[in-house]
Design a protein around this motif. Structure first.
Motif, PDB file in Angstrom:
ATOM      1  N   HIS A 156       1.748  13.821  27.157  1.00  0.00           N
ATOM      2  CA  HIS A 156       1.603  13.252  28.502  1.00  0.00           C
ATOM      3  C   HIS A 156       0.899  11.899  28.475  1.00  0.00           C
ATOM      4  N   ASP A 157      -0.174  11.782  27.704  1.00  0.00           N
ATOM      5  CA  ASP A 157      -0.888  10.502  27.644  1.00  0.00           C
ATOM      6  C   ASP A 157      -0.009   9.405  27.042  1.00  0.00           C
ATOM      7  N   GLU A 158       0.877   9.773  26.139  1.00  0.00           N
ATOM      8  CA  GLU A 158       1.802   8.795  25.563  1.00  0.00           C
ATOM      9  C   GLU A 158       2.836   8.349  26.602  1.00  0.00           C
ATOM     10  N   LYS A 183       4.793  20.272  34.940  1.00  0.00           N
ATOM     11  CA  LYS A 183       3.746  19.557  35.668  1.00  0.00           C
ATOM     12  C   LYS A 183       2.434  20.335  35.638  1.00  0.00           C
ATOM     13  N   TYR A 184       2.539  21.650  35.762  1.00  0.00           N
ATOM     14  CA  TYR A 184       1.353  22.480  35.714  1.00  0.00           C
ATOM     15  C   TYR A 184       0.703  22.421  34.326  1.00  0.00           C
ATOM     16  N   VAL A 185       1.520  22.475  33.287  1.00  0.00           N
ATOM     17  CA  VAL A 185       1.000  22.385  31.920  1.00  0.00           C
ATOM     18  C   VAL A 185       0.342  21.025  31.695  1.00  0.00           C
ATOM     19  N   ASP A 186       0.989  19.949  32.168  1.00  0.00           N
ATOM     20  CA  ASP A 186       0.400  18.612  32.052  1.00  0.00           C
ATOM     21  C   ASP A 186      -0.950  18.552  32.755  1.00  0.00           C
ATOM     22  N   LYS A 187      -1.037  19.145  33.935  1.00  0.00           N
ATOM     23  CA  LYS A 187      -2.287  19.171  34.691  1.00  0.00           C
ATOM     24  C   LYS A 187      -3.372  19.895  33.891  1.00  0.00           C
ATOM     25  N   LEU A 188      -3.006  21.025  33.303  1.00  0.00           N
ATOM     26  CA  LEU A 188      -3.967  21.781  32.504  1.00  0.00           C
ATOM     27  C   LEU A 188      -4.408  20.990  31.275  1.00  0.00           C
ATOM     28  N   GLU A 189      -3.462  20.278  30.630  1.00  0.00           N
ATOM     29  CA  GLU A 189      -3.819  19.464  29.468  1.00  0.00           C
ATOM     30  C   GLU A 189      -4.800  18.362  29.854  1.00  0.00           C
ATOM     31  N   ARG A 190      -4.581  17.735  31.014  1.00  0.00           N
ATOM     32  CA  ARG A 190      -5.515  16.695  31.482  1.00  0.00           C
ATOM     33  C   ARG A 190      -6.889  17.293  31.751  1.00  0.00           C
ATOM     34  N   GLU A 191      -6.919  18.475  32.366  1.00  0.00           N
ATOM     35  CA  GLU A 191      -8.194  19.131  32.648  1.00  0.00           C
ATOM     36  C   GLU A 191      -8.929  19.468  31.357  1.00  0.00           C
ATOM     37  N   ILE A 192      -8.201  19.920  30.350  1.00  0.00           N
ATOM     38  CA  ILE A 192      -8.808  20.245  29.060  1.00  0.00           C
ATOM     39  C   ILE A 192      -9.412  18.994  28.447  1.00  0.00           C
TER      40      ILE A 192
END
Length: 115
Positions: free
Chosen positions: A43-45, A98-107
């Motif tokens: 996601h960050d990439e 989108k939910y997984v991306d959100k969780l990755e950002r939170e982590i």
């Protein structure tokens, strides 16, 4: 799965794979594998690429996932089971991504705050 939208946009904007690789701090062969879909783009990439290309992520983003999932039925009975292929609607997969991306950002945020 080749990232056609990303490739088309990169070429149209006049960027080389080497320039994109430099942006993501990786060698060009690694970036090439990301465009070909051999390696997942994080996601960050995607965010860095969209900023460099001056487009929204939605304009270049293409999923790494397939629309088909194979399940093995293990129902009670005297048979070995069957393989079924279920088609999962794209909107459902997008919602889950989108939910997984959100969780990755939170982590990532939690990791930063822990330091």
């Amino acid at each position: 799965m080749e990232k056609k939208l990303l490739i088309e946009t990169r070429v149209k904007k006049g960027f080389t794979q080497q320039q994109m690789a430099d942006l993501l701090i990786m060698d060009v062969s690694n970036y090439n594998r990301k465009e070909k879909g051999s390696i997942k783009i994080r996601h960050d990439e995607w965010e860095k690429l969209s900023k460099a290309l001056n487009v929204k992520i939605e304009e270049i983003y293409e999923s790494d996932e397939s629309q088909y999932v194979v399940f093995k039925d293990n129902s009670v009975g005297n048979y070995m089971g069957t393989n079924n292929i279920y088609s999962i609607p794209e909107y459902f997969l997008d919602m889950q991504r989108k939910y997984v991306d959100k969780l990755e950002r939170e982590i990532e945020e939690l990791k930063k705050n822990r330091k």
